[in-house]
Design a protein around this motif. Sequence first.
Motif, PDB file in Angstrom:
ATOM      1  N   ILE A  58       0.851  -1.188   0.000  1.00 25.95           N
ATOM      2  CA  ILE A  58       0.000   0.000   0.000  1.00 25.95           C
ATOM      3  C   ILE A  58       0.888   1.240   0.000  1.00 25.95           C
ATOM      4  CG2 ILE A  58      -1.718   1.313   1.302  1.00 25.95           C
ATOM      5  CD1 ILE A  58      -2.741  -1.344   2.406  1.00 25.95           C
ATOM      6  N   LEU A  59       0.630   2.144  -0.938  1.00 30.96           N
ATOM      7  CA  LEU A  59       1.463   3.327  -1.093  1.00 30.96           C
ATOM      8  C   LEU A  59       0.932   4.497  -0.281  1.00 30.96           C
ATOM      9  CD1 LEU A  59       2.075   3.247  -4.964  1.00 30.96           C
ATOM     10  CD2 LEU A  59       3.535   2.324  -3.149  1.00 30.96           C
ATOM     11  N   GLN A  60       1.860   5.330   0.155  1.00 38.16           N
ATOM     12  CA  GLN A  60       1.559   6.577   0.832  1.00 38.16           C
ATOM     13  C   GLN A  60       2.099   7.714  -0.046  1.00 38.16           C
ATOM     14  OE1 GLN A  60      -0.325   6.464   3.478  1.00 38.16           O
ATOM     15  NE2 GLN A  60      -0.220   4.220   3.612  1.00 38.16           N
ATOM     16  N   PRO A  61       1.654   8.954   0.181  1.00 38.90           N
ATOM     17  CA  PRO A  61       2.162  10.071  -0.640  1.00 38.90           C
ATOM     18  C   PRO A  61       3.677  10.142  -0.683  1.00 38.90           C
ATOM     19  CG  PRO A  61       0.277  10.792   0.640  1.00 38.90           C
ATOM     20  CD  PRO A  61       0.585   9.388   1.098  1.00 38.90           C
ATOM     21  N   ALA A  74       2.845  17.308  -7.700  1.00 46.58           N
ATOM     22  CA  ALA A  74       2.370  16.027  -7.173  1.00 46.58           C
ATOM     23  C   ALA A  74       1.121  15.579  -7.916  1.00 46.58           C
ATOM     24  CB  ALA A  74       2.078  16.159  -5.683  1.00 46.58           C
ATOM     25  N   GLU A  75       0.272  16.541  -8.272  1.00 43.33           N
ATOM     26  CA  GLU A  75      -0.952  16.214  -8.993  1.00 43.33           C
ATOM     27  C   GLU A  75      -0.638  15.606 -10.355  1.00 43.33           C
ATOM     28  OE1 GLU A  75      -5.061  18.379 -10.585  1.00 43.33           O
ATOM     29  OE2 GLU A  75      -3.542  19.527  -9.504  1.00 43.33           O
ATOM     30  N   ALA A  76       0.334  16.193 -11.063  1.00 43.27           N
ATOM     31  CA  ALA A  76       0.710  15.667 -12.375  1.00 43.27           C
ATOM     32  C   ALA A  76       1.321  14.275 -12.255  1.00 43.27           C
ATOM     33  CB  ALA A  76       1.696  16.608 -13.060  1.00 43.27           C
ATOM     34  N   LEU A  81       0.394   8.441 -13.322  1.00 42.08           N
ATOM     35  CA  LEU A  81       0.448   7.051 -12.878  1.00 42.08           C
ATOM     36  C   LEU A  81      -0.938   6.420 -12.761  1.00 42.08           C
ATOM     37  CD1 LEU A  81       3.196   7.420 -10.151  1.00 42.08           C
ATOM     38  CD2 LEU A  81       3.420   6.247 -12.343  1.00 42.08           C
ATOM     39  N   GLY A  82      -1.965   7.170 -13.056  1.00 45.02           N
ATOM     40  CA  GLY A  82      -3.310   6.614 -12.983  1.00 45.02           C
ATOM     41  C   GLY A  82      -3.878   6.609 -11.580  1.00 45.02           C
ATOM     42  N   ALA A  83      -3.366   7.462 -10.703  1.00 44.85           N
ATOM     43  CA  ALA A  83      -3.833   7.515  -9.322  1.00 44.85           C
ATOM     44  C   ALA A  83      -4.362   8.897  -9.006  1.00 44.85           C
ATOM     45  CB  ALA A  83      -2.696   7.157  -8.365  1.00 44.85           C
ATOM     46  N   SER A  84      -4.761   9.103  -7.762  1.00 43.82           N
ATOM     47  CA  SER A  84      -5.192  10.408  -7.291  1.00 43.82           C
ATOM     48  C   SER A  84      -4.725  10.573  -5.854  1.00 43.82           C
ATOM     49  CB  SER A  84      -6.720  10.541  -7.344  1.00 43.82           C
ATOM     50  OG  SER A  84      -7.319   9.668  -6.413  1.00 43.82           O
ATOM     51  N   GLU A  85      -4.616  11.823  -5.410  1.00 42.65           N
ATOM     52  CA  GLU A  85      -4.182  12.063  -4.037  1.00 42.65           C
ATOM     53  C   GLU A  85      -5.149  11.432  -3.047  1.00 42.65           C
ATOM     54  OE1 GLU A  85      -2.838  15.796  -1.176  1.00 42.65           O
ATOM     55  OE2 GLU A  85      -3.308  16.100  -3.290  1.00 42.65           O
ATOM     56  N   ALA A  86      -6.450  11.533  -3.357  1.00 45.40           N
ATOM     57  CA  ALA A  86      -7.450  10.926  -2.469  1.00 45.40           C
ATOM     58  C   ALA A  86      -7.273   9.413  -2.419  1.00 45.40           C
ATOM     59  CB  ALA A  86      -8.855  11.281  -2.950  1.00 45.40           C
ATOM     60  N   GLY A  87      -6.974   8.830  -3.585  1.00 50.06           N
ATOM     61  CA  GLY A  87      -6.784   7.386  -3.637  1.00 50.06           C
ATOM     62  C   GLY A  87      -5.598   6.938  -2.821  1.00 50.06           C
ATOM     63  N   VAL A  88      -4.509   7.705  -2.872  1.00 51.81           N
ATOM     64  CA  VAL A  88      -3.329   7.369  -2.080  1.00 51.81           C
ATOM     65  C   VAL A  88      -3.649   7.469  -0.600  1.00 51.81           C
ATOM     66  CG1 VAL A  88      -0.976   8.060  -1.524  1.00 51.81           C
ATOM     67  CG2 VAL A  88      -1.717   8.034  -3.901  1.00 51.81           C
ATOM     68  N   GLU A  89      -4.338   8.550  -0.215  1.00 48.66           N
ATOM     69  CA  GLU A  89      -4.630   8.756   1.197  1.00 48.66           C
ATOM     70  C   GLU A  89      -5.589   7.699   1.750  1.00 48.66           C
ATOM     71  OE1 GLU A  89      -6.018  12.751   1.397  1.00 48.66           O
ATOM     72  OE2 GLU A  89      -4.003  13.618   1.352  1.00 48.66           O
ATOM     73  N   LYS A  90      -6.412   7.117   0.904  1.00 52.94           N
ATOM     74  CA  LYS A  90      -7.352   6.076   1.335  1.00 52.94           C
ATOM     75  C   LYS A  90      -6.726   4.681   1.286  1.00 52.94           C
ATOM     76  CE  LYS A  90     -11.550   8.504  -0.155  1.00 52.94           C
ATOM     77  NZ  LYS A  90     -12.712   8.471  -1.083  1.00 52.94           N
TER      78      LYS A  90
END
Length: 279
Positions: A58-61, A74-76, A81-90
């Motif tokens: 599981i990845l973290q920011p 960070a957004e770019a 990579l096909g992810a989102s900040e919300a997805g990483v945080e969850k």
Amino acid sequence: MSMISRFSSLLPMSTAKTTVLVLHGYSQNASIFSKRLGALRKQCGKNVDFVFVDGPHILQPVDLVGMASPSASAEATLSALGASEAGVEKNEARAWWKWNEHKSEPLGLPESLETIRDVLKTRTFQGVFGFSQGATFAALLCALLERPHVYPPFLVDGKAPHPPFKFCVSVSGFRLTGTIPDAIYEAPFLTPTLHIIGRNDVIIIEERSHRLVAISANARVEEHDGGHFVPSKGSWRKFLAAYLEDPSDDIPSPSLAMSSANNSGTATPMESETPQMKL
């Protein structure tokens, strides 16, 4: 989240003609990648049973820090990579290993090999399909199943957990290096492998993908004009569905079905927004 997600036809599994192990890319997961392949799954219909597996890490920011150039936001980075900040945080963003520029060995690779070993013990797969880091892992698994004794922890009662795959689909894959991968790749692997490369992929550039092709003794290479994604236009869906059903068949290149300017499907990120990354 379940480690395995299955998306098959409406018919019972026993009638499925092809069962494919599917490995997602870095910062994705089984559910995300299954949605990304929705059009392909629909194209395959009842002929292919896709089995999506979650990477164990599981990845973290912080896991994305240093992966892009200082000018990339960070957004770019996440978007590429096909992810989102919300997805990483969850804790929804997963990986097969983590990159550490100070280590020569992919961090977490042994755990991922153990995860897949335990999946392979449960059923038979005709082939494997991977994207980006998942494509790299798919090729490594093909080579390992051909020479399982080079990595004893992968064995079950002294034997391989699964027969060699009959085929592999590697989309935006690259050659993994390190003590374990180098031992596995001591000889080219023989599994028939379809390598799909984006000519404008700025995350896994063509040169990196061709290093994987170079150790694939039974390779077919198809290129599209897009970037870091699985091409999804109709010609590509039909081509991939036909390949998954019978990779030994003489299937015409998808580039022959429509002009190269329109054969990829998804908008390609600009190079200035998505610099090459080490996955």
